[in-house]
Design an enzyme around this catalytic site. Sequence first.
Site, PDB file in Angstrom:
ATOM      1  N   GLY A  51       0.861  -1.179   0.000  1.00 39.39           N
ATOM      2  CA  GLY A  51       0.000   0.000   0.000  1.00 39.39           C
ATOM      3  C   GLY A  51       0.890   1.219   0.000  1.00 39.39           C
ATOM      4  O   GLY A  51       1.761   1.346  -0.850  1.00 39.39           O
ATOM      5  N   GLU A  52       0.715   2.065   0.970  1.00 33.10           N
ATOM      6  CA  GLU A  52       1.542   3.266   1.072  1.00 33.10           C
ATOM      7  C   GLU A  52       1.971   3.404   2.537  1.00 33.10           C
ATOM      8  O   GLU A  52       1.142   3.637   3.416  1.00 33.10           O
ATOM      9  CB  GLU A  52       0.745   4.482   0.580  1.00 33.10           C
ATOM     10  CG  GLU A  52       1.449   5.798   0.744  1.00 33.10           C
ATOM     11  CD  GLU A  52       2.860   5.821   0.169  1.00 33.10           C
ATOM     12  OE1 GLU A  52       3.050   5.427  -1.005  1.00 33.10           O
ATOM     13  OE2 GLU A  52       3.775   6.229   0.897  1.00 33.10           O
ATOM     14  N   SER A  53       3.271   3.242   2.757  1.00 36.10           N
ATOM     15  CA  SER A  53       3.776   3.164   4.131  1.00 36.10           C
ATOM     16  C   SER A  53       3.536   4.450   4.916  1.00 36.10           C
ATOM     17  O   SER A  53       3.299   4.403   6.129  1.00 36.10           O
ATOM     18  CB  SER A  53       5.265   2.821   4.134  1.00 36.10           C
ATOM     19  OG  SER A  53       6.000   3.800   3.427  1.00 36.10           O
ATOM     20  N   CYS A  83       6.217  -5.170   0.507  1.00 33.12           N
ATOM     21  CA  CYS A  83       6.365  -3.820  -0.058  1.00 33.12           C
ATOM     22  C   CYS A  83       6.214  -2.742   1.018  1.00 33.12           C
ATOM     23  O   CYS A  83       7.101  -2.584   1.842  1.00 33.12           O
ATOM     24  CB  CYS A  83       5.406  -3.657  -1.223  1.00 33.12           C
ATOM     25  SG  CYS A  83       5.920  -2.359  -2.346  1.00 33.12           S
ATOM     26  N   ARG A 112      12.712   3.618   0.159  1.00 37.32           N
ATOM     27  CA  ARG A 112      11.396   3.573  -0.472  1.00 37.32           C
ATOM     28  C   ARG A 112      11.503   3.952  -1.954  1.00 37.32           C
ATOM     29  O   ARG A 112      12.430   4.665  -2.341  1.00 37.32           O
ATOM     30  CB  ARG A 112      10.437   4.550   0.223  1.00 37.32           C
ATOM     31  CG  ARG A 112      10.220   4.239   1.698  1.00 37.32           C
ATOM     32  CD  ARG A 112       9.390   5.334   2.383  1.00 37.32           C
ATOM     33  NE  ARG A 112       8.178   5.608   1.653  1.00 37.32           N
ATOM     34  CZ  ARG A 112       7.850   6.810   1.171  1.00 37.32           C
ATOM     35  NH1 ARG A 112       8.615   7.849   1.375  1.00 37.32           N
ATOM     36  NH2 ARG A 112       6.727   6.962   0.506  1.00 37.32           N
ATOM     37  N   ILE A 141       5.868  -3.126  -7.376  1.00 37.15           N
ATOM     38  CA  ILE A 141       5.010  -1.964  -7.614  1.00 37.15           C
ATOM     39  C   ILE A 141       5.501  -0.821  -6.730  1.00 37.15           C
ATOM     40  O   ILE A 141       5.354  -0.873  -5.517  1.00 37.15           O
ATOM     41  CB  ILE A 141       3.533  -2.294  -7.289  1.00 37.15           C
ATOM     42  CG1 ILE A 141       3.060  -3.511  -8.089  1.00 37.15           C
ATOM     43  CG2 ILE A 141       2.641  -1.079  -7.557  1.00 37.15           C
ATOM     44  CD1 ILE A 141       1.730  -4.104  -7.622  1.00 37.15           C
ATOM     45  N   ARG A 142       6.125   0.163  -7.314  1.00 40.47           N
ATOM     46  CA  ARG A 142       6.757   1.262  -6.553  1.00 40.47           C
ATOM     47  C   ARG A 142       7.513   0.691  -5.343  1.00 40.47           C
ATOM     48  O   ARG A 142       7.336   1.095  -4.205  1.00 40.47           O
ATOM     49  CB  ARG A 142       5.715   2.300  -6.112  1.00 40.47           C
ATOM     50  CG  ARG A 142       5.106   3.076  -7.278  1.00 40.47           C
ATOM     51  CD  ARG A 142       4.209   4.207  -6.806  1.00 40.47           C
ATOM     52  NE  ARG A 142       3.148   3.757  -5.943  1.00 40.47           N
ATOM     53  CZ  ARG A 142       3.037   4.065  -4.665  1.00 40.47           C
ATOM     54  NH1 ARG A 142       3.910   4.862  -4.094  1.00 40.47           N
ATOM     55  NH2 ARG A 142       2.037   3.588  -3.945  1.00 40.47           N
ATOM     56  N   HIS A 178       5.276  -8.229  -4.381  1.00 45.64           N
ATOM     57  CA  HIS A 178       3.927  -8.708  -4.052  1.00 45.64           C
ATOM     58  C   HIS A 178       3.698 -10.118  -4.587  1.00 45.64           C
ATOM     59  O   HIS A 178       3.237 -10.262  -5.717  1.00 45.64           O
ATOM     60  CB  HIS A 178       2.882  -7.785  -4.690  1.00 45.64           C
ATOM     61  CG  HIS A 178       2.902  -6.397  -4.172  1.00 45.64           C
ATOM     62  ND1 HIS A 178       2.197  -6.005  -3.068  1.00 45.64           N
ATOM     63  CD2 HIS A 178       3.552  -5.305  -4.610  1.00 45.64           C
ATOM     64  CE1 HIS A 178       2.395  -4.730  -2.848  1.00 45.64           C
ATOM     65  NE2 HIS A 178       3.221  -4.275  -3.761  1.00 45.64           N
ATOM     66  N   GLU A 180       1.360 -11.896  -3.462  1.00 43.48           N
ATOM     67  CA  GLU A 180      -0.100 -12.057  -3.350  1.00 43.48           C
ATOM     68  C   GLU A 180      -0.816 -11.576  -4.607  1.00 43.48           C
ATOM     69  O   GLU A 180      -1.960 -11.927  -4.841  1.00 43.48           O
ATOM     70  CB  GLU A 180      -0.639 -11.319  -2.110  1.00 43.48           C
ATOM     71  CG  GLU A 180      -0.695  -9.807  -2.177  1.00 43.48           C
ATOM     72  CD  GLU A 180       0.648  -9.118  -1.949  1.00 43.48           C
ATOM     73  OE1 GLU A 180       1.674  -9.811  -1.894  1.00 43.48           O
ATOM     74  OE2 GLU A 180       0.661  -7.890  -1.853  1.00 43.48           O
TER      75      GLU A 180
HETATM   76  N1  GLN Z   1       6.081   3.076  -2.333  1.00 44.52           N
HETATM   77  C1  GLN Z   1       5.166   2.612  -1.345  1.00 44.52           C
HETATM   78  C2  GLN Z   1       5.529   3.124   0.040  1.00 44.52           C
HETATM   79  O1  GLN Z   1       6.371   3.927   0.211  1.00 44.52           O
HETATM   80  C3  GLN Z   1       5.086   1.109  -1.318  1.00 44.52           C
HETATM   81  C4  GLN Z   1       4.415   0.583  -2.567  1.00 44.52           C
HETATM   82  C5  GLN Z   1       3.735  -0.732  -2.407  1.00 44.52           C
HETATM   83  O2  GLN Z   1       3.455  -1.187  -1.284  1.00 44.52           O
HETATM   84  N2  GLN Z   1       3.372  -1.326  -3.503  1.00 44.52           N
HETATM   85  O3  GLN Z   1       4.939   2.694   0.991  1.00 44.52           O
END
Ligand code: GLN
Length: 208
Positions: A51-53, A83, A112, A141-142, A178, A180
């Site tokens: 997700g987004e930390s 991630c 990150r 993914i990112r 990921h 999953e």
């Molecule tokens: N770039 C996201 C972060 O800083 C992580 C991306 C992801 O979980 N797919 O949390």
Amino acid sequence: MGGSQAPIGVLALQGDVAEHRRMLESLGAPVVEIRQCKDVTGIAGLVIPGGESTVMDKLTRIFGLYAPLRDLIAQGMPVLGTCAGMIMLADRLDDAISGQQTLGGLDVTVKRNAFGSQKESFDVALNVDDIDGGPVDVSFIRAPIVTHVGAGVRVLATLPTGEVVACEGENILALAFHPEVTGDTRLHERFLDIVAREQFQADIHCES
Ligand code: GLN
């Protein structure tokens, strides 16, 4: 597996909760979604999704989960982080935003968004140590990378270009990618093996 089996908690404040839930349930593990402190009682392990930390960090504090989760991880609760989940488990970040904290527990430094825009998202077949049956299909993914690995942490996978993207501490499995999303269950199975070995059961006191 019996019905009395302690559930796996999936941190469900933000991110790809459903994918992890589906994966764990397909392997026969009961799942409880974690949104508040009382949800944590009795879990045998925790999954922190992608997700987004930065958002996940803020939400854990707003919903009173930060201290309980940090303490349980420090006590040895088994955790799988993917991630953003890996970022949350890192003891140190190279590039945290102002005020960003992690839950910590894994003696690594994580950077990150380590891949440039061109390669922001990509799928690869990755060789992971101790995972039999050939490379694991995973999505980046990112994604973050691990830039420093402390004593007692094992590197499980690196990209052909050398970046560390999977590692394991005592009871913590941290993945920059990921599994999953692509549906390869082998890393979740490895996590469930740690859970079965540890027989952990979260015992916490929640305010009110
Ligand atoms: N770039 C996201 C972060 O800083 C992580 C991306 C992801 O979980 N797919 O949390």
